[in-house]
Scaffold this motif. Structure first.
Motif, PDB file in Angstrom:
ATOM      1  N   LYS A  40       0.836  -1.198   0.000  1.00 50.87           N
ATOM      2  CA  LYS A  40       0.000   0.000   0.000  1.00 50.87           C
ATOM      3  C   LYS A  40       0.870   1.247   0.000  1.00 50.87           C
ATOM      4  O   LYS A  40       2.052   1.203   0.324  1.00 50.87           O
ATOM      5  CB  LYS A  40      -0.922  -0.003   1.216  1.00 50.87           C
ATOM      6  CG  LYS A  40      -1.945  -1.121   1.205  1.00 50.87           C
ATOM      7  CD  LYS A  40      -2.940  -0.958   2.338  1.00 50.87           C
ATOM      8  CE  LYS A  40      -4.014  -2.025   2.284  1.00 50.87           C
ATOM      9  NZ  LYS A  40      -5.012  -1.856   3.385  1.00 50.87           N
ATOM     10  N   GLU A  41       0.247   2.354  -0.356  1.00 50.58           N
ATOM     11  CA  GLU A  41       0.958   3.616  -0.345  1.00 50.58           C
ATOM     12  C   GLU A  41       1.072   4.142   1.089  1.00 50.58           C
ATOM     13  O   GLU A  41       0.267   3.810   1.957  1.00 50.58           O
ATOM     14  CB  GLU A  41       0.229   4.636  -1.215  1.00 50.58           C
ATOM     15  CG  GLU A  41       0.253   4.292  -2.692  1.00 50.58           C
ATOM     16  CD  GLU A  41      -0.329   5.401  -3.548  1.00 50.58           C
ATOM     17  OE1 GLU A  41      -0.277   5.278  -4.774  1.00 50.58           O
ATOM     18  OE2 GLU A  41      -0.854   6.368  -2.979  1.00 50.58           O
ATOM     19  N   ARG A  42       2.062   4.991   1.283  1.00 51.92           N
ATOM     20  CA  ARG A  42       2.211   5.639   2.576  1.00 51.92           C
ATOM     21  C   ARG A  42       1.014   6.547   2.820  1.00 51.92           C
ATOM     22  O   ARG A  42       0.588   7.267   1.915  1.00 51.92           O
ATOM     23  CB  ARG A  42       3.502   6.441   2.607  1.00 51.92           C
ATOM     24  CG  ARG A  42       3.875   6.981   3.969  1.00 51.92           C
ATOM     25  CD  ARG A  42       5.265   7.572   3.949  1.00 51.92           C
ATOM     26  NE  ARG A  42       6.281   6.574   3.619  1.00 51.92           N
ATOM     27  CZ  ARG A  42       7.578   6.801   3.701  1.00 51.92           C
ATOM     28  NH1 ARG A  42       8.029   7.986   4.089  1.00 51.92           N
ATOM     29  NH2 ARG A  42       8.449   5.849   3.378  1.00 51.92           N
ATOM     30  N   GLU A  43       0.473   6.501   4.034  1.00 50.03           N
ATOM     31  CA  GLU A  43      -0.701   7.306   4.329  1.00 50.03           C
ATOM     32  C   GLU A  43      -0.505   8.127   5.599  1.00 50.03           C
ATOM     33  O   GLU A  43       0.215   7.738   6.514  1.00 50.03           O
ATOM     34  CB  GLU A  43      -1.938   6.408   4.483  1.00 50.03           C
ATOM     35  CG  GLU A  43      -1.900   5.458   5.649  1.00 50.03           C
ATOM     36  CD  GLU A  43      -3.209   4.707   5.844  1.00 50.03           C
ATOM     37  OE1 GLU A  43      -4.156   4.902   5.046  1.00 50.03           O
ATOM     38  OE2 GLU A  43      -3.301   3.915   6.800  1.00 50.03           O
ATOM     39  N   PHE A  44      -1.190   9.237   5.621  1.00 44.48           N
ATOM     40  CA  PHE A  44      -1.164  10.135   6.769  1.00 44.48           C
ATOM     41  C   PHE A  44      -1.878   9.490   7.951  1.00 44.48           C
ATOM     42  O   PHE A  44      -2.933   8.876   7.788  1.00 44.48           O
ATOM     43  CB  PHE A  44      -1.842  11.445   6.390  1.00 44.48           C
ATOM     44  CG  PHE A  44      -2.088  12.366   7.543  1.00 44.48           C
ATOM     45  CD1 PHE A  44      -3.346  12.463   8.122  1.00 44.48           C
ATOM     46  CD2 PHE A  44      -1.067  13.143   8.068  1.00 44.48           C
ATOM     47  CE1 PHE A  44      -3.587  13.323   9.178  1.00 44.48           C
ATOM     48  CE2 PHE A  44      -1.294  14.005   9.131  1.00 44.48           C
ATOM     49  CZ  PHE A  44      -2.549  14.091   9.684  1.00 44.48           C
ATOM     50  N   ALA A  89       1.664  -1.844  10.084  1.00 43.81           N
ATOM     51  CA  ALA A  89       2.396  -1.054   9.091  1.00 43.81           C
ATOM     52  C   ALA A  89       3.739  -0.644   9.678  1.00 43.81           C
ATOM     53  O   ALA A  89       3.996  -0.825  10.863  1.00 43.81           O
ATOM     54  CB  ALA A  89       1.603   0.192   8.698  1.00 43.81           C
ATOM     55  N   ILE A  90       4.557  -0.089   8.811  1.00 44.81           N
ATOM     56  CA  ILE A  90       5.742   0.625   9.290  1.00 44.81           C
ATOM     57  C   ILE A  90       5.306   2.066   9.533  1.00 44.81           C
ATOM     58  O   ILE A  90       4.704   2.695   8.655  1.00 44.81           O
ATOM     59  CB  ILE A  90       6.881   0.570   8.274  1.00 44.81           C
ATOM     60  CG1 ILE A  90       7.301  -0.882   8.027  1.00 44.81           C
ATOM     61  CG2 ILE A  90       8.076   1.378   8.778  1.00 44.81           C
ATOM     62  CD1 ILE A  90       8.339  -1.043   6.936  1.00 44.81           C
ATOM     63  N   TYR A  91       5.609   2.562  10.703  1.00 47.71           N
ATOM     64  CA  TYR A  91       5.225   3.919  11.078  1.00 47.71           C
ATOM     65  C   TYR A  91       6.450   4.831  10.999  1.00 47.71           C
ATOM     66  O   TYR A  91       7.514   4.504  11.541  1.00 47.71           O
ATOM     67  CB  TYR A  91       4.643   3.931  12.489  1.00 47.71           C
ATOM     68  CG  TYR A  91       3.228   3.414  12.530  1.00 47.71           C
ATOM     69  CD1 TYR A  91       2.960   2.058  12.330  1.00 47.71           C
ATOM     70  CD2 TYR A  91       2.158   4.274  12.745  1.00 47.71           C
ATOM     71  CE1 TYR A  91       1.662   1.583  12.339  1.00 47.71           C
ATOM     72  CE2 TYR A  91       0.849   3.801  12.765  1.00 47.71           C
ATOM     73  CZ  TYR A  91       0.612   2.458  12.557  1.00 47.71           C
ATOM     74  OH  TYR A  91      -0.675   1.989  12.568  1.00 47.71           O
ATOM     75  N   TYR A  92       6.257   5.953  10.330  1.00 50.23           N
ATOM     76  CA  TYR A  92       7.326   6.914  10.130  1.00 50.23           C
ATOM     77  C   TYR A  92       6.943   8.252  10.764  1.00 50.23           C
ATOM     78  O   TYR A  92       5.816   8.720  10.594  1.00 50.23           O
ATOM     79  CB  TYR A  92       7.563   7.168   8.643  1.00 50.23           C
ATOM     80  CG  TYR A  92       7.981   5.959   7.846  1.00 50.23           C
ATOM     81  CD1 TYR A  92       7.026   5.130   7.260  1.00 50.23           C
ATOM     82  CD2 TYR A  92       9.319   5.654   7.665  1.00 50.23           C
ATOM     83  CE1 TYR A  92       7.400   4.025   6.518  1.00 50.23           C
ATOM     84  CE2 TYR A  92       9.707   4.552   6.916  1.00 50.23           C
ATOM     85  CZ  TYR A  92       8.742   3.744   6.346  1.00 50.23           C
ATOM     86  OH  TYR A  92       9.128   2.655   5.604  1.00 50.23           O
ATOM     87  N   CYS A  93       7.887   8.864  11.450  1.00 53.35           N
ATOM     88  CA  CYS A  93       7.657  10.240  11.847  1.00 53.35           C
ATOM     89  C   CYS A  93       8.360  11.149  10.845  1.00 53.35           C
ATOM     90  O   CYS A  93       9.317  10.753  10.180  1.00 53.35           O
ATOM     91  CB  CYS A  93       8.136  10.515  13.272  1.00 53.35           C
ATOM     92  SG  CYS A  93       9.907  10.558  13.491  1.00 53.35           S
ATOM     93  N   ALA A  94       7.840  12.349  10.732  1.00 44.97           N
ATOM     94  CA  ALA A  94       8.342  13.282   9.741  1.00 44.97           C
ATOM     95  C   ALA A  94       8.251  14.700  10.285  1.00 44.97           C
ATOM     96  O   ALA A  94       7.343  15.023  11.057  1.00 44.97           O
ATOM     97  CB  ALA A  94       7.547  13.159   8.445  1.00 44.97           C
ATOM     98  N   ALA A  95       9.189  15.529   9.853  1.00 42.28           N
ATOM     99  CA  ALA A  95       9.241  16.925  10.283  1.00 42.28           C
ATOM    100  C   ALA A  95       8.922  17.832   9.109  1.00 42.28           C
ATOM    101  O   ALA A  95       9.474  17.659   8.010  1.00 42.28           O
ATOM    102  CB  ALA A  95      10.621  17.243  10.840  1.00 42.28           C
ATOM    103  N   LYS A  96       8.061  18.787   9.364  1.00 44.03           N
ATOM    104  CA  LYS A  96       7.587  19.686   8.318  1.00 44.03           C
ATOM    105  C   LYS A  96       8.197  21.049   8.533  1.00 44.03           C
ATOM    106  O   LYS A  96       7.928  21.700   9.536  1.00 44.03           O
ATOM    107  CB  LYS A  96       6.058  19.756   8.365  1.00 44.03           C
ATOM    108  CG  LYS A  96       5.432  20.593   7.295  1.00 44.03           C
ATOM    109  CD  LYS A  96       3.934  20.425   7.344  1.00 44.03           C
ATOM    110  CE  LYS A  96       3.270  21.355   6.354  1.00 44.03           C
ATOM    111  NZ  LYS A  96       3.640  21.027   4.978  1.00 44.03           N
ATOM    112  N   GLU A  97       8.986  21.492   7.553  1.00 44.05           N
ATOM    113  CA  GLU A  97       9.672  22.765   7.685  1.00 44.05           C
ATOM    114  C   GLU A  97       8.829  23.921   7.176  1.00 44.05           C
ATOM    115  O   GLU A  97       8.837  25.009   7.752  1.00 44.05           O
ATOM    116  CB  GLU A  97      10.997  22.711   6.929  1.00 44.05           C
ATOM    117  CG  GLU A  97      11.950  23.837   7.246  1.00 44.05           C
ATOM    118  CD  GLU A  97      13.314  23.572   6.660  1.00 44.05           C
ATOM    119  OE1 GLU A  97      14.301  23.745   7.378  1.00 44.05           O
ATOM    120  OE2 GLU A  97      13.380  23.183   5.468  1.00 44.05           O
TER     121      GLU A  97
END
Length: 122
Positions: A40-44, A89-97
């Motif tokens: 599946k695609e990465r989802e929010f 799923a694999i859970y990713y954290c992300a930083a928004k600049e």
């Protein structure tokens, strides 16, 4: 260079809980969690603004997941409760600049962690 390191993933039975952490180096950003299941695609999943004024959730996790942050530790947390097998799923954290008020799109996040696996068994 900003580095994000996730931790806290693992195996849990349906109905259980897990807490993920994401430790960030560098400046404070708005932060998000995304997930990607096999095929599946990465989802929010969820996001939180820089000073915790606002949080955002995908409908699929609303009422079950809670995002929070401790800026003194530069760490963001994802408390997951009432977990379902479809949360695997694999859970990713992300930083928004960029400050643009858009939190659902992965393209708006500049920095990403390596991911942590969450597996929910039925």
């Amino acid at each position: 260079q900003v580095q994000l390191v996730e931790s806290g993933g693992g195996l849990v039975t349906a109905g259980g809980s897990l807490r993920l952490s994401c430790a960030a180096s560098g400046r404070t950003f708005a932060m998000g969690w995304f997930r990607q299941a096999p095929g599946k695609e990465r989802e929010f999943v969820t996001a939180i603004t820089r000073r915790s004024a606002n949080t955002y959730y995908a409908d699929s996790v609303k009422g079950r997941f809670t995002i929070s942050r401790d800026n003194t530790k530069n760490t963001v947390y994802l408390q997951m409760s009432s977990l379902k097998p479809e949360d695997t799923a694999i859970y990713y954290c992300a930083a928004k600049e960029v400050v643009d008020g858009v939190f659902y799109e992965s393209l708006g996040y500049r920095y990403w962690g390596q991911g942590t696996q969450v597996t929910v068994s039925s």
